[in-house]
Design an enzyme around this catalytic site. Structure first.
Site, PDB file in Angstrom:
ATOM      1  N   SER A  66       0.867  -1.170   0.000  1.00 40.83           N
ATOM      2  CA  SER A  66       0.000   0.000   0.000  1.00 40.83           C
ATOM      3  C   SER A  66       0.908   1.225   0.000  1.00 40.83           C
ATOM      4  CB  SER A  66      -0.878   0.020   1.270  1.00 40.83           C
ATOM      5  OG  SER A  66      -1.593  -1.174   1.469  1.00 40.83           O
ATOM      6  N   GLU A  67       1.484   1.506  -1.140  1.00 37.17           N
ATOM      7  CA  GLU A  67       2.458   2.602  -1.179  1.00 37.17           C
ATOM      8  C   GLU A  67       1.851   3.942  -0.783  1.00 37.17           C
ATOM      9  OE1 GLU A  67       2.613   0.092  -3.232  1.00 37.17           O
ATOM     10  OE2 GLU A  67       4.704  -0.552  -3.193  1.00 37.17           O
TER      11      GLU A  67
ATOM     12  N   ASP B  96      10.472   2.914  -9.450  1.00 36.40           N
ATOM     13  CA  ASP B  96       9.360   2.901 -10.405  1.00 36.40           C
ATOM     14  C   ASP B  96       8.021   3.018  -9.675  1.00 36.40           C
ATOM     15  OD1 ASP B  96      10.970   1.320 -12.918  1.00 36.40           O
ATOM     16  OD2 ASP B  96      11.625   0.892 -10.879  1.00 36.40           O
TER      17      ASP B  96
ATOM     18  N   HIS C  63      10.964  -1.954 -13.527  1.00 37.74           N
ATOM     19  CA  HIS C  63      11.740  -2.144 -12.301  1.00 37.74           C
ATOM     20  C   HIS C  63      13.172  -1.643 -12.464  1.00 37.74           C
ATOM     21  CE1 HIS C  63       8.429  -4.721 -11.072  1.00 37.74           C
ATOM     22  NE2 HIS C  63       8.978  -4.902  -9.892  1.00 37.74           N
TER      23      HIS C  63
END
Ligand SMILES: Cc1ncc(C[n+]2csc(CCOP(=O)(O)OP(=O)(O)O)c2C)c(N)n1
Ligand SMILES: Cc1ncc(C[n+]2csc(CCOP(=O)(O)OP(=O)(O)O)c2C)c(N)n1
Ligand SMILES: [Mg+2]
Ligand SMILES: [Mg+2]
Lengths: 325, 342, 325, 342
Positions: A59-60, A85, A129
């Site tokens: 949950s950025e 990213d 990435h």
């Protein structure tokens, strides 16, 4: 002085600051029990316990939001965004909330926080990435932006970042995690906003960042040895604040500017530096300013392709040589 | 972690009724918020307020009921529709009107504007203009309270439309997993901007019907009844303070005006506004207080005080100069400046 | 030719394309029944019906994700992101998914889509509703980026964007919605990647975008009239593809380059153009290249402050004059 | 929109059992996916595969059961853990192994890598490496099917950890509100990367316990039982195709290996892997088929075919050259090039 890897220097820097200040806490995905997917935070949970070193859900937005909320209410959090990213999934919190809130509130809110992240390519992870997104952060007023190239700088700049009362985006380079260097054992605190001249030359100035720094140094050696071109190499280290004076001085001495960037071509930090020089040291220039960048494409994955995409020592040598005539 | 989802739609046994003093305090708050908001509307029409603004007319009971239940060191996080919430915590009315008018006396010296009202000294930790962002930020404040053991509570207000954005989901899950002292309050005023919430939401009660997804109790409250709001606030804030974790409250209410300055609110079905005006929180509460035996003169006194306060604040804000250009390069950084280079 | 506002030209451009091609659909928050918060899409629901013109929840990730998924399976969607600042809440979908998927799949996926958004300041909305973020998009390989300055360009570039088989980010400027201009009544399709020389001069080239274009033009008039400086004014219109040739040609003729940007100072499109010129037309330059930008701060809200922050006609005149003098 | 939340945790009456042919087709698929994935693991150890990779060993029944129930023109959206899903739709094994090895014969010519396997011609619409992103993208494909009236269905696979990210929430709400032909399949393998899902999630069943928040039925299926998966797939895809809107399925399963190449999976409690190996989907299914009277020779024939296929694909991929550098500036744009300027 001990020899540490760049990877180990991350935990060393964080630990140094956590020992010093109880308000420093650390959160991220798989950072505690597992020590991080890049093993950069091994040992922190053991030393500081689960109250200060916390695993989060995927949950950025919650991670970065929590970091901001904690910073505005008395803590000095360090958050990890696993791959740079992934800033894209929480960019609102970074660019619109954290960066702007102090200004919008006329200074009522102070945000002493660090967001550290694994940046850059060269490890065959593919386009989602492997990005170098330090220019994303540099473009946002209100963020300080750091990208060390050595283990010692990792520790010292991490300490400086944690002690800063402003939000700092701390870019660790995936391609450098395994590199080793001498790192002071004792308290080591560097300074944000100071570039380093790693090599002095008289014909050209090469400005580089993170993984491009060792490549620029190597290229400078070859340029000297094989082509008689003597190059200054500057490690920018900190994009915001930017040590413009060191760069201008180097360009004034050498008359030529080359930047080496890993990010795709358009609107990178190199363009910013070229623009500053093109305005402020124009009359000191003896020839065109040249940016050496990844072409403006997403990064391909296969080793053969990735290696041919990111600026290499050979490309730096070749570009400088051709351009210097 | 197991889901234990109880359901509760009304304040129940054990929710303490407000005292008479509390009631008068809340009435005063309601009236001040209302008058000030109406004045903001007038100042628009006079073009003294530029840009945009989002009024809380009709929704004041949510702000007042919660603020009345909070400790001075608790924190409010609210949205661009935050004039009421910010003032309910004690921010200066002159500071609010001044900010709306872009004056130096503004809470933010004119740098933030109506959508970002903040008064950290009063625990009004900011108004956030991008939907959902403040919910994870409130999580962080609650985390800080828990970490430092201060028993502070973060109360976070947001709209029905906000329940459909990702940050809502992430914030509630993390708050519950970390058992944080936070209360999330959805002010369901039936509309996002101009679109009815039912047209864009998979469930009938956009917050309450999702509480179970975070292992939380289902709580719906009449957001136009300040007593009811106060009771739910007492209970949920009390739980948070006692270390029993977060709550999610859905308060049903209605905004009397359009979404923002530019909106004539023509999308409403006929009669809807009129029905809700019947249930205007101030009208309802005034009648209740009179019914409880409070003297008309007492209420009229409060009303007159509030009107005077609004007049004084308006005059003070009007008298304040525009902010000086020197502010532009101030306060990007903690050192007070904006330098990005040497 | 009818005189339309920039605002009306948006709906005119979309409607022209929806009439032509059934695969064109349109979605966003409050765009259908309400005609958009800026009233840019009034009449579309009435003409094309709720199947093609759709109101969404407040779910920018879902909006942009749906746009991508629809584009990869046969539709040609147009999405609205209400304010460009909100790109930050769906940046992953824009920058990591939409921009990269064609490349990563070696061309298997084609994404004919447009994301249109209200960009820029000057309307006292504060730092989270006023940003100029065209440089965010320009920095991402795989996105085309357009920012018209006139009503005719809005219609013509919208048509070109919809017909493009690549994703196009379409920046409409909030400060220009009320401006009027002649717009062709008939089918009008412009070209992506063509800058326009709006005025020819011999002393300096001023390159501008969106709301800065009328200001640059006005400044050029004053520079001529009051200071005898004759300036070329270029409206960039399209950042990707970028019409480098037109810019280089103008600089070659005039010997001086000024860029006028609304975005904060660091890493804007101006830096990119300066860098290109500083490499490719270095020997044609007669003096420093100068960027006129918003300072590197979030945008303040109060009218007095906002007007002093965004580049004004007076600041353009003053900067060019001093720098040329 | 009213919430009508039914609960169902097993395929029920009306879920058609697979035919014998279907069963053998699924067994073949399971075995091919398994052998190929094991080969990928070997190729790592030989350093012929660089970068990272995420194996589906143990989770094959989800991929096989759904693929077997899909129409050729239906769409699969999956994650970086997508080798099995992509091949289950018919993508070439040589193309998959070649892509993992960074060879020109790769499905993506080496440009994408293991995390982005895609074969549009087969309806494998991509593997997405950033958590949650593909869920709204699948919504868009489903919207396109609905708009064009093609009765195609979008099936979207994701992990338990993905249920905590914002995009999950936004996608499910919009899919339900628009009543789109999409099936969202959570492969609950108990872990995000190294962290147990229970430690970071407010509910026990990360997907199923949240279905009601989107007005959806609660569906849990044994993800190691390919028949059961097939039946649920039939039913939910059938509903989607019939215009009855989206479903959310939680399939309980387990990955036998670590999260990715680098992970030795030491965080697992002792005995956990062993217990799940008992319930290995291939082991279970082989026994069931034998019990149903399928001849051992039939199964062994399938197994031998699969092994041959893997050998051939490995040889072909190894023989393929690295991709030429000319690809670097290809296919940014639809015109095949990468020019951003004239
Ligand atoms: C991420 C984001 N998307 C869209 C908007 C534009 N917007 C501002 S208010 C609003 C409606 C919000 O509705 P709700 O949450 O119900 O709050 P209310 O305005 O009714 O108080 C929208 C869509 C925004 N500010 N941020
Ligand atoms: C936005 C984002 N955050 C973090 C990651 C790193 N990451 C990759 S896989 C993974 C775990 C995903 O867990 P789950 O959804 O359960 O899927 P599984 O790997 O178990 O199949 C994480 C955190 C990512 N790719 N994207
Ligand atoms: Mg609302
Ligand atoms: Mg998992």
């Amino acid at each position: 002085m001990a020899e540490l890897t760049y990877r180990e220097a991350v935990a060393a820097g964080i630990a140094q600051e956590m020992r010093r200040d109880e308000r420093v806490v650390f959160l991220g995905e798989d950072v505690a029990a597992a020590g991080g997917v890049f093993k950069t935070t091994v040992g922190l949970l053991e030393e500081f316990g689960p109250k200060r070193v916390r695993d989060t859900p995927i949950s950025e937005q919650a991670i970065i939001g929590a970091t901001m909320g904690a910073a505005m209410t008395g803590l000095r959090p360090i958050a990890e965004i696993m791959f740079s990213d992934f800033f894209a999934v929480c960019w609102d919190l970074v660019a619109n909330q954290i960066a702007k809130t102090r200004y919008m509130t006329a200074g009522q809110v102070t945000l002493p926080l660090v967001i550290r992240t694994a940046n850059g390519g060269g490890v065959r992870f593919g386009a989602q990435h492997s990005q170098s997104v330090e220019n994303w952060a540099m473009a946002i007023p209100g963020l300080k932006v750091v990208a060390p190239s050595t283990a010692a700088d990792v520790k010292g700049l991490m300490a400086a970042a944690v002690r800063s009362d402003d939000p700092v985006i701390f870019f660790e380079h995936k391609g450098l995690f395994g590199t080793k260097g001498e790192v002071p054992d004792d308290e080591h605190v560097d300074e944000l906003g100071a570039a380093k001249v790693l090599r002095e030359g008289k014909d050209a100035t090469i400005v580089a960042l993170a993984m491009m720094v060792p490549r620029a140094l190597e290229a400078a050696k070859i340029l000297q040895a094989e082509h008689g071109i003597s190059a200054t190499v500057v490690d920018v280290r900190s994009l915001v604040p930017l040590d413009v004076q060191t760069i201008l001085e180097a360009v004034r001495k050498t008359g030529r500017l080359f930047t080496v960037e890993e990010n795709p071509r358009l609107c990178g930090w190199g363009a910013e530096i070229v623009s500053i020089v093109g305005e402020e040291a124009f009359y000191d220039l003896d020839g065109p300013m040249v940016r050496i960048t990844t072409p403006h494409v997403p990064l391909p994955c296969a080793d053969a392709l990735e290696d041919a995409t990111i600026p290499s020592v050979a490309r730096i040598v070749e570009t400088v040589r051709t351009s210097m005539g | 972690m197991a889901a234990t989802t109880k359901e509760r739609t009304k304040p129940g046994a054990g929710d303490a009724e407000p005292s008479q003093d509390k009631r008068l305090e809340m009435y005063r708050m309601l009236v001040e918020l209302r008058y000030c908001e109406k004045r903001a509307h007038d100042l628009f029409l006079q073009n003294l307020i530029k840009g945009t603004s989002h009024l809380s007319l009709g929704q004041e009971a949510v702000a007042a009921g919660f603020a009345a239940a909070m400790r001075p060191d608790d924190w409010t996080f609210c949205t661009y529709r935050g004039h009421a919430h910010t003032q309910a915590r004690g921010a200066s009315m002159t500071g609010v009107l001044g900010e709306l008018m872009g004056r130096e006396c503004g809470l933010l010296k004119g740098k933030g504007g109506s959508m970002h009202l903040t008064d950290v000294a009063k625990g009004a930790m900011g108004s956030y203009a991008i939907i959902g962002a403040h919910m994870p930020i409130a999580v962080g404040a609650a985390w800080s309270a828990q970490y430092r053991g201060t028993a502070q509570v973060a109360v976070c207000f947001f709209g029905d439309g906000t329940t459909n954005i990702g940050a809502f989901h992430e914030a509630l899950n993390m708050a519950k997993v970390w058992s944080l002292p936070a209360v999330f309050v959805c002010e369901n005023n039936l509309y996002m901007e101009y679109t009815p919430i039912g047209a864009v939401t998979a469930v009938e009660h956009p917050a309450a019907d999702r509480a179970s997804a975070y292992g939380l109790e289902r709580i719906i409250v009449d957001g136009n009844d300040v007593d009811e709001v106060y009771q739910v606030a007492q209970r949920t804030i009390g739980m948070a303070r006692a270390g029993k974790g977060p709550s999610l409250v859905e308060a049903k209410t209605y905004r009397h005006g359009g979404h923002s300055r530019a909106d004539p609110a023509k999308y409403r079905p006929e009669g809807e506004l009129e029905r809700w005006l019947e249930r205007d929180p101030i009208k309802v509460y005034r009648e209740r207080l009179l019914g409880m035996g409070v003297a008309t003169a007492t209420l009229e006194g409060i009303e007159a005080d509030a009107m005077r306060k609004v007049e004084e604040a308006t005059a003070a804000a009007k008298a304040s100069p525009p902010p000086p250009a020197s502010l532009i390069e101030q306060d990007v950084w903690a050192d007070g400046g904006a330098a990005w280079r040497n």
